[in-house]
Design an enzyme around this catalytic site. Structure first.
Site, short mmCIF file in Angstrom:
data_model
loop_
_atom_site.label_atom_id
_atom_site.label_comp_id
_atom_site.label_asym_id
_atom_site.label_seq_id
_atom_site.Cartn_x
_atom_site.Cartn_y
_atom_site.Cartn_z
CB CYS A 126 72.64 18.39 111.94
SG CYS A 126 73.83 17.29 111.17
CG HIS A 177 69.73 18.96 109.01
ND1 HIS A 177 70.80 19.49 108.32
CD2 HIS A 177 70.13 17.76 109.48
CE1 HIS A 177 71.81 18.64 108.40
NE2 HIS A 177 71.44 17.59 109.09
CG ASN A 190 74.08 16.28 106.62
OD1 ASN A 190 74.17 17.47 106.92
ND2 ASN A 190 73.72 15.36 107.50
#
Ligand SMILES: CC(C)(COP(=O)(O)OP(=O)(O)OC[C@H]1O[C@@H](n2cnc3c(N)ncnc32)[C@H](O)[C@@H]1OP(=O)(O)O)[C@@H](O)C(=O)NCCC(=O)NCCS
Length: 335
Positions: free
Chosen positions: A115, A262, A292
């Site tokens: 990520c 993020h 995500n």
């Protein structure tokens, strides 16, 4: 020393929309549960018939970014490609994009920071540009999560969260001072590596071993996430990374014009927004639409925010990410 600035942005997401209700065909879940815990309404999952892959989506996003930078593929000096879901175990996606776009034999570097992948990639690109080694670097984050998620009730805690997509930026040399990337800040804490990980296949747990065991309870080849543990660390590390970026540049939270966190969980982003007392128009979230997308999430969100006119010349833009590793970091940009 030169400075580096973003001159082109692009993103690509698969057309195939998978709503929370669509997920019910595979697992016991509900729209209410997913929205309440994560903020996600739908995500894009590749339809394999389309031919989209991590590298293909990355190349599609890259094309747009290069064009918007007013450049051609031949102007790019170097490729940096971030993903946790490469098309192949090796080689990585960078060389595939070089081939797909028909680029000259420039270098291609693969980044494995999940990520935080795009934050790490931007930081590496920034160093290469500042030292004068390269003029234009193509930075890509791309993920095909849907191909590797467990579509069953057993896997629901992870599967509902992740989506597919790609984003790309062109980072270019600039001689303007006080503009472009002001600073980047990278961190890791490997003691928590197994709290968010995909253990096998790997050299510690290779395919023949998994096949031979033929164990229906073996989930080592699906991503594992200790959700609450990750959540608790994320809120702390996001805040630290943002503060570090502000302090390094003598800035205050009031100076932030746009925060792009993020897109891990809308609740995490909302917690950070509250902590930094930022109004709604100074934080951009799109996890509701895409889930995500790991290494692609920050760059897709940055591109969308820019396309919507939410980022303007002179704005202070802060990017921040946290994820598997654990790894985390931030980038401070004067647009
Ligand atoms: C994943 C996350 C949404 C889970 O939320 P949570 O409140 O921690 O939920 P839990 O995992 O404790 O599960 C609570 C219950 O919901 C159930 N559940 C899990 N996933 C579910 C789903 N998709 N649908 C319905 N129920 C679900 C669990 O089985 C559990 O049931 P039980 O209490 O009967 O055992 C949350 O922990 C999170 O967002 N963590 C951070 C994740 C993250 O940021 N990851 C990316 C890092 S880059």
């Amino acid at each position: 020393m030169y400075s580096s600035k973003i001159t082109g942005l692009g993103y690509y997401v698969p057309e195939n929309v998978v709503t929370n209700n669509d997920l019910k065909q595979w697992m016991d879940t509900s729209d209410e549960w997913i929205q309440e815990r994560t903020g996600i309404k739908e995500r894009r999952w590749i339809d394999p018939k389309t031919g989209d892959t991590t590298a293909v989506m990355g190349a599609k996003a890259a094309k747009i970014a290069i064009e918007r930078a007013g450049l051609t593929k031949d102007d790019i000096d170097f490729i940096i490609f971030a993903t946790l879901s490469p098309d192949m175990y090796f080689p990585g996606g960078g060389v595939q994009v070089q081939d797909l776009l028909g680029m000259p034999t420039i270098g291609a570097l693969d980044i494995r920071n999940q990520c935080s992948g795009f934050i790490y990639s931007l930081s590496v690109a920034d160093q290469f540009i500042k030292t004068g080694m390269y003029k234009n670097i193509l930075v890509i984050g791309s993920e095909n999560h849907s191909g590797g998620l467990e579509r069953s009730t057993r896997g629901r805690g992870v599967t509902v969260i992740f989506g597919d997509g790609a984003g790309a930026a062109v980072l270019s040399r600039s001689e303007e001072t006080g503009k472009g990337i002001l600073s980047t800040h990278l961190h890791s804490e490997g003691v928590h590596a197994k709290e968010l990980a995909l253990i096998g296949p790997s050299t510690q747990r290779w395919v023949p071993e998994i096949m031979e065991a033929n164990d229906p309870d073996d989930t080592s080849y699906y991503p594992y996430m200790n959700g609450q543990f990750v959540f608790k660390h994320a809120v702390v590390r996001f805040s630290e990374a943002i503060n570090e970026g502000l302090e390094a540049n003598g800035l205050k939270k009031e100076d932030i014009d746009m925060l792009i966190p993020h897109q891990a969980n809308l609740r995490i982003a909302q917690f950070i927004q509250k902590k930094f007392q930022l109004p709604d128009d100074k934080v951009y979230n799109n996890i509701m639409k895409y889930g995500n997308t790991t290494a692609a999430s920050v760059i897709i969100a940055l591109t969308e925010a820019w396309e919507l006119g939410k980022i303007n010349e002179g704005d202070l833009v802060v990017l921040a990410a946290f994820g598997s590793g654990f790894t985390w970091g931030s980038v401070v940009i004067r647009w």
